[in-house]
Design a protein around this motif. Structure first.
Motif, PDB file in Angstrom:
ATOM      1  N   PRO A 291       0.814  -1.224   0.000  1.00 42.06           N
ATOM      2  CA  PRO A 291       0.000   0.000   0.000  1.00 42.06           C
ATOM      3  C   PRO A 291       0.844   1.269   0.000  1.00 42.06           C
ATOM      4  CG  PRO A 291      -0.857  -1.583   1.587  1.00 42.06           C
ATOM      5  CD  PRO A 291       0.447  -2.137   1.099  1.00 42.06           C
ATOM      6  N   GLY A 292       2.013   1.225   0.627  1.00 42.62           N
ATOM      7  CA  GLY A 292       2.868   2.405   0.670  1.00 42.62           C
ATOM      8  C   GLY A 292       3.476   2.763  -0.665  1.00 42.62           C
ATOM      9  N   SER A 293       3.339   1.885  -1.668  1.00 42.90           N
ATOM     10  CA  SER A 293       3.882   2.189  -2.998  1.00 42.90           C
ATOM     11  C   SER A 293       2.822   2.784  -3.916  1.00 42.90           C
ATOM     12  CB  SER A 293       4.453   0.915  -3.628  1.00 42.90           C
ATOM     13  OG  SER A 293       3.411  -0.010  -3.932  1.00 42.90           O
ATOM     14  N   ILE A 294       1.604   2.996  -3.391  1.00 48.38           N
ATOM     15  CA  ILE A 294       0.495   3.541  -4.186  1.00 48.38           C
ATOM     16  C   ILE A 294       0.307   5.014  -3.849  1.00 48.38           C
ATOM     17  CG2 ILE A 294      -1.964   3.357  -4.724  1.00 48.38           C
ATOM     18  CD1 ILE A 294      -1.824   0.431  -3.784  1.00 48.38           C
ATOM     19  N   LEU A 295       0.283   5.851  -4.873  1.00 52.23           N
ATOM     20  CA  LEU A 295       0.037   7.291  -4.713  1.00 52.23           C
ATOM     21  C   LEU A 295      -1.252   7.644  -5.434  1.00 52.23           C
ATOM     22  CD1 LEU A 295       0.828  10.233  -3.999  1.00 52.23           C
ATOM     23  CD2 LEU A 295       2.181  10.274  -6.110  1.00 52.23           C
ATOM     24  N   LEU A 296      -2.215   8.204  -4.689  1.00 57.56           N
ATOM     25  CA  LEU A 296      -3.495   8.628  -5.254  1.00 57.56           C
ATOM     26  C   LEU A 296      -3.592  10.141  -5.148  1.00 57.56           C
ATOM     27  CD1 LEU A 296      -6.366   8.181  -6.335  1.00 57.56           C
ATOM     28  CD2 LEU A 296      -7.111   7.773  -3.976  1.00 57.56           C
ATOM     29  N   LEU A 297      -3.593  10.822  -6.289  1.00 58.19           N
ATOM     30  CA  LEU A 297      -3.656  12.283  -6.323  1.00 58.19           C
ATOM     31  C   LEU A 297      -5.031  12.732  -6.817  1.00 58.19           C
ATOM     32  CD1 LEU A 297      -0.140  13.146  -7.812  1.00 58.19           C
ATOM     33  CD2 LEU A 297      -0.903  13.422  -5.450  1.00 58.19           C
ATOM     34  N   THR A 298      -5.646  13.634  -6.066  1.00 56.38           N
ATOM     35  CA  THR A 298      -6.951  14.181  -6.420  1.00 56.38           C
ATOM     36  C   THR A 298      -6.884  15.702  -6.347  1.00 56.38           C
ATOM     37  OG1 THR A 298      -7.772  14.198  -4.151  1.00 56.38           O
ATOM     38  CG2 THR A 298      -8.046  12.152  -5.389  1.00 56.38           C
ATOM     39  N   PHE A 299      -8.006  16.356  -6.631  1.00 55.36           N
ATOM     40  CA  PHE A 299      -8.014  17.818  -6.582  1.00 55.36           C
ATOM     41  C   PHE A 299      -8.624  18.362  -5.293  1.00 55.36           C
ATOM     42  CE2 PHE A 299      -6.701  17.498 -10.874  1.00 55.36           C
ATOM     43  CZ  PHE A 299      -6.046  18.695 -11.143  1.00 55.36           C
ATOM     44  N   THR A 300      -9.163  17.498  -4.450  1.00 53.24           N
ATOM     45  CA  THR A 300      -9.607  17.926  -3.125  1.00 53.24           C
ATOM     46  C   THR A 300      -9.177  16.867  -2.117  1.00 53.24           C
ATOM     47  OG1 THR A 300     -11.783  16.832  -3.210  1.00 53.24           O
ATOM     48  CG2 THR A 300     -11.648  19.089  -4.085  1.00 53.24           C
ATOM     49  N   ARG A 301      -8.773  17.321  -0.951  1.00 52.39           N
ATOM     50  CA  ARG A 301      -8.360  16.394   0.096  1.00 52.39           C
ATOM     51  C   ARG A 301      -9.521  15.483   0.492  1.00 52.39           C
ATOM     52  NH1 ARG A 301      -7.563  19.774   3.825  1.00 52.39           N
ATOM     53  NH2 ARG A 301      -9.289  19.255   5.185  1.00 52.39           N
ATOM     54  N   ARG A 302     -10.718  16.046   0.484  1.00 51.52           N
ATOM     55  CA  ARG A 302     -11.881  15.266   0.871  1.00 51.52           C
ATOM     56  C   ARG A 302     -12.086  14.082  -0.065  1.00 51.52           C
ATOM     57  NH1 ARG A 302     -18.107  17.589   1.185  1.00 51.52           N
ATOM     58  NH2 ARG A 302     -19.103  15.637   1.798  1.00 51.52           N
ATOM     59  N   SER A 303     -11.882  14.281  -1.362  1.00 52.01           N
ATOM     60  CA  SER A 303     -12.046  13.190  -2.327  1.00 52.01           C
ATOM     61  C   SER A 303     -11.087  12.058  -2.030  1.00 52.01           C
ATOM     62  CB  SER A 303     -11.815  13.705  -3.754  1.00 52.01           C
ATOM     63  OG  SER A 303     -12.804  14.633  -4.121  1.00 52.01           O
ATOM     64  N   ALA A 304      -9.827  12.384  -1.786  1.00 49.40           N
ATOM     65  CA  ALA A 304      -8.831  11.350  -1.501  1.00 49.40           C
ATOM     66  C   ALA A 304      -9.178  10.602  -0.228  1.00 49.40           C
ATOM     67  CB  ALA A 304      -7.443  11.988  -1.394  1.00 49.40           C
ATOM     68  N   GLU A 305      -9.574  11.352   0.803  1.00 51.60           N
ATOM     69  CA  GLU A 305      -9.899  10.711   2.080  1.00 51.60           C
ATOM     70  C   GLU A 305     -11.094   9.782   1.941  1.00 51.60           C
ATOM     71  OE1 GLU A 305     -10.431  14.001   4.679  1.00 51.60           O
ATOM     72  OE2 GLU A 305      -8.293  14.265   5.084  1.00 51.60           O
TER      73      GLU A 305
ATOM     74  N   VAL B 216      -1.677   3.814   2.108  1.00 54.23           N
ATOM     75  CA  VAL B 216      -1.711   4.403   0.761  1.00 54.23           C
ATOM     76  C   VAL B 216      -1.486   5.907   0.876  1.00 54.23           C
ATOM     77  CG1 VAL B 216      -3.144   4.850  -1.267  1.00 54.23           C
ATOM     78  CG2 VAL B 216      -3.225   2.616  -0.147  1.00 54.23           C
ATOM     79  N   VAL B 217      -0.638   6.443   0.008  1.00 52.60           N
ATOM     80  CA  VAL B 217      -0.354   7.881   0.011  1.00 52.60           C
ATOM     81  C   VAL B 217      -1.435   8.579  -0.818  1.00 52.60           C
ATOM     82  CG1 VAL B 217       1.333   9.674  -0.513  1.00 52.60           C
ATOM     83  CG2 VAL B 217       2.110   7.385   0.162  1.00 52.60           C
ATOM     84  N   GLY B 218      -2.238   9.411  -0.192  1.00 48.40           N
ATOM     85  CA  GLY B 218      -3.333  10.068  -0.911  1.00 48.40           C
ATOM     86  C   GLY B 218      -3.469  11.522  -0.530  1.00 48.40           C
ATOM     87  N   GLY B 219      -3.866  12.352  -1.471  1.00 52.50           N
ATOM     88  CA  GLY B 219      -4.076  13.769  -1.187  1.00 52.50           C
ATOM     89  C   GLY B 219      -4.097  14.581  -2.466  1.00 52.50           C
ATOM     90  N   THR B 220      -4.091  15.892  -2.321  1.00 51.65           N
ATOM     91  CA  THR B 220      -4.057  16.790  -3.473  1.00 51.65           C
ATOM     92  C   THR B 220      -2.617  16.951  -3.952  1.00 51.65           C
ATOM     93  OG1 THR B 220      -3.746  18.783  -2.140  1.00 51.65           O
ATOM     94  CG2 THR B 220      -6.020  18.064  -2.536  1.00 51.65           C
ATOM     95  N   PHE B 221      -2.465  17.470  -5.154  1.00 53.33           N
ATOM     96  CA  PHE B 221      -1.130  17.778  -5.648  1.00 53.33           C
ATOM     97  C   PHE B 221      -0.398  18.695  -4.669  1.00 53.33           C
ATOM     98  CE2 PHE B 221      -2.746  16.287  -9.705  1.00 53.33           C
ATOM     99  CZ  PHE B 221      -1.617  15.805 -10.354  1.00 53.33           C
ATOM    100  N   HIS B 222      -1.103  19.697  -4.176  1.00 56.60           N
ATOM    101  CA  HIS B 222      -0.453  20.687  -3.310  1.00 56.60           C
ATOM    102  C   HIS B 222      -0.091  20.094  -1.953  1.00 56.60           C
ATOM    103  CE1 HIS B 222      -2.432  23.250  -6.341  1.00 56.60           C
ATOM    104  NE2 HIS B 222      -1.450  24.102  -6.101  1.00 56.60           N
TER     105      HIS B 222
END
Length: 751
Positions: A129-143, A160-166
């Motif tokens: 799971p630590g090798s997966i990066l999920l990028l979205t445009f809102t933190r809420r979406s990733a969560e 899993v690494v998830g969050g916005t680009f920023h």
């Protein structure tokens, strides 16, 4: 048979093969074994023995070679029946993990579900799971995605690494900022803070005193921001979007240079810097890029059509060692070019990532087929696109309606009355939305809704975090987090009565001239009210600079101090702003870290003021939504109204460029695909445009001429106007025009 048992029998059997084994294998026995019993023999039943010494050397063991197991492995058992849970296209996307993958997800096609099940499948197949990066445009979406995937797998998605680009950039830069020459404890400037810095530099350069009018701070920052996101120079931005400001090129370039230096010297980063600095880190330190690429071996990007060139380059750099990138998006919903996004990123993804697999999600789970038929027709004439045809199992439904209104007033009356009709039919207000291209398009409608006592929330205006009173209170806490944050110091000091920009500069220079800034502020040589106010501010800062205080307690103390200032500076709407601050204190109670709270407020601020979301003294039945189309993307409602679909307003008269017109087409498509059951599109006619002197009387080019099999035309009339009804019936009798059709009757006017 034991290893040594029956040795004589084995050797005898082997002797019979001595003549052919070496010859067959192309071998010659070692001279050491000349004249001895053959050095290799075979046992029938498939196992092979090898005697490694002479017959008299019984100290060496017999080697036993295991046969290769050629039987197929047992089928892997998954906790989730993916084939049952997903449609064929979704299932294919969830199972494709290696190499570049472009998932073209049409509106309402279940892309979020696809992403969730893909994460779950990857983890079930043994991917770390630590090798997966999920990028979205809102933190809420990733969560939400990771929470839902974790529910499927009993919490196995936590790593899993998830969050916005920023937010991802913020995390990486907090570790490696020193490699780029600034502190890891940098402060993030929100847009308002950045505008304040621009204004300060504008004044220092004397550009606020020029005889000719110079661009405002908001415009200057927009130019600099577009330059960063589009990876182009300030002159190029002016040439593309601000040609009327080209005469100010030299001064704008000077401000840009000073702005960069100002931020770097004070360890300040704005939103755009988070991405540009991450890109710089990946380019200038290949060892860091290599480390990140080998760690994050599976990258997933949601809403890829909304990325800018900068973000696309970051993804390319992060994936350079594996190319395992899944981009999910819809070129037909790319509508944010004004933020620097470009539809070319998704159109050119296969060129950026060769050997891309393309999967189309076309089955819609939101709208009825009549709404999808109209939506497909709107987008089918796009000049550049991936061809998609949305379909649904919900084949029956009400045909969308095109309403011609004699004026804006008629349009507002129609929308107001129809909303009341829908409510009487059992459609709750929160399931109804009115969408428009520009915020000012709803002004007349807002008055009509107020007259009909219909409560609503409007999206697309000022955000909660951009209001003065929220920014003022946050500035006090930013000083606690970063005592060298000159922007926040400047804002806080200017709140004090009788202090202007020049005095603030002197106080700021004294305060930041050494350690213990609060004490230095209290010691500043000022008399009278100014001296008392500075000491009061210093006392507050010393009070809240307590590591044992929670963020909510710190905010509460700041608000107590700030309320008298707020009452003095915003007397007219003080109660509303005070209520906002009370709500803001409640919002901060979820945080245990001041730094985390400030980062969240900068990266993902709340959007709504309390006054917008609470209906006072009302049994709350919920709120109708008024929204710009840009703010409605990703949302859905039972019934949707699209107003001002008049040529010249939608698309705007000012959009002459082909790319701009194509984005307007996509904007209409996004609006239409928000509707689940009912879609009403209205356009006022006989509208005089003062700027051009033109009279606007046609429906949008994206709707004009559409067959009545897709769009039912309706015109509005007064209840007792029989002659008008007859005139229109004669006018359109048998014409087949999309502007003919039924009628709608508003209630009689009150006299």
């Amino acid at each position: 048979m034991p290893a040594r048992a029956g040795m004589a029998e084995l050797q005898a059997e082997a002797a019979s093969e001595a003549a052919w084994i070496p010859a067959c294998a192309g071998m010659t026995p070692h001279p050491h074994y000349a004249g001895m019993t053959p050095w290799r023999f075979s046992v029938m039943k498939g196992a092979s023995y090898e005697w490694s010494g002479g017959v008299n050397d019984e100290s060496r063991p017999v080697k036993y070679v295991l046969r290769e197991d050629l039987s197929p492995p047992p089928p892997r058992r998954f906790r989730i029946d993916y084939q049952k849970e997903l449609n064929p296209a979704q299932y294919e996307a969830a199972l494709t993990h290696k190499g570049p993958l472009l998932v073209l997800a049409g509106a309402g096609s279940g892309k979020t579900r696809t992403l969730i099940f893909r994460v779950a499948r990857m983890i079930e197949e043994g991917i770390d799971p630590g090798s997966i990066l999920l990028l979205t445009f809102t933190r809420r979406s990733a969560e939400e995605m990771l929470e839902r995937a974790g529910t499927l797998l009993a919490g196995e998605c936590d790593r899993v690494v998830g969050g916005t680009f920023h937010s991802f950039a913020n995390t990486i830069l907090r570790r490696y900022a020193a490699l780029l020459g600034f502190s890891n404890s940098f402060t993030i400037l929100d847009r308002g803070d950045s505008e304040d810095v621009i204004n300060l530099l504008r004044a220092r350069l004397g550009l606020d005193k020029k005889e000719r009018r110079f661009p405002k701070k908001q415009t200057i920052l927009e130019i600099i921001s577009l330059s960063a996101n589009k990876l182009c120079s300030v002159p190029e931005v002016l040439d593309m979007q601000f040609p009327h400001l080209f005469s100010e090129l030299e001064e704008l370039t000077r401000i840009d240079d000073h702005y960069r230096r100002y931020k770097h010297e004070r360890s300040l980063l704005d939103y755009d810097d988070l991405l540009t600095k991450l890109r710089e880190l990946l380019q200038s330190h290949p060892e860091i890029a290599e480390r990140l690429s080998h760690t994050l071996r599976y990258i997933m990007v949601d809403e890829y059509q909304d990325t800018n060139r900068l973000q696309a380059e970051i993804i390319r750099a992060l994936a350079h060692s594996h190319d395992n990138v899944m981009a999910v998006g819809d070129d037909a919903q790319s509508i944010y070019s004004f933020r620097g996004a470009t539809v070319k990123n998704i159109l050119e993804f296969p060129r950026l990532f060769p050997n891309t697999t393309i999967i189309k999600l076309e089955e819609n789970y939101r709208s009825t087929q009549p709404i999808l038929d109209l939506s497909n027709h709107i987008i089918q004439n796009a000049k550049e696109q991936y061809t998609k045809n949305l379909f649904t199992k919900r084949e029956k439904g009400v045909k969308p309606t095109l309403v011609e209104a004699a004026s804006e007033r008629y349009q507002s009356r129609f929308v107001g009355q129809k909303i009341l009709d829908l409510r009487e039919q059992g459609v709750p207000l929160p399931e109804i939305a009115v969408l428009f291209r520009s915020s000012f398009h709803s002004f007349d409608l807002e008055l009509e809704l107020a007259r009909r006592n219909l409560p609503f929330i409007k999206r697309g205006g000022f955000k909660f975090i951009e209001t003065t009173h929220i920014k003022d209170t946050l500035a006090h806490l930013r000083i606690i987090s970063n005592p060298q944050d000159a922007v926040s110091w400047h804002r806080v000091i200017l709140l004090l009565e009788g202090i202007g920009p020049k005095s603030a500069e002197k106080i700021l220079a004294h305060t930041l001239g050494g350690p213990d800034q609060a004490q230095r502020l209290a010691d500043y040589p000022a008399k009278g009210v100014m001296g008392e106010d500075l000491k009061l501010l210093a006392t507050l800062l010393a009070e809240v600079n307590d590591p044992d205080l929670k963020p909510a307690e710190q905010m509460e103390a700041v608000v107590r101090y700030y309320l008298p200032i707020l009452k003095r500076t915003h007397r007219d709407d003080f109660p509303k702003r005070q209520k906002d601050l009370e709500h803001f204190i409640v919002m901060t109670e979820r945080y245990t870290s001041l730094e985390r709270m400030l980062a969240d407020m900068a990266l993902e601020p709340p959007n709504n003021s309390v006054g917008d979301v609470i209906a006072e003294d009302r049994e709350d039945e919920g709120l109708l939504t008024l929204s710009t189309i840009h703010s409605a993307k990703g949302l859905e409602w039972h019934s949707v109204f699209i107003i001002w679909a008049t040529e010249g307003r939608f698309p705007s008269l000012y959009n002459k460029d082909d790319d701009e017109l194509e984005e307007e087409r996509r904007l209409m498509y996004v609006a239409a695909t928000r509707a689940k059951e009912n879609l009403f599109i209205s356009y006022p006619i006989n509208i005089f445009d003062r700027t051009t002197g033109m009279v606007l009387s046609k429906p949008s080019r994206f709707l004009d001429g559409i067959s009545r099999t897709l769009l039912e035309p309706v015109f509005l009339m007064e209840e007792d106007d029989r002659r008008e009804n007859a005139w229109r019936s004669d006018r359109y009798q048998g014409s087949g025009s999309s502007r003919s059709g039924g009628s709608w009757t508003p209630p009689p006017r009150r006299r």
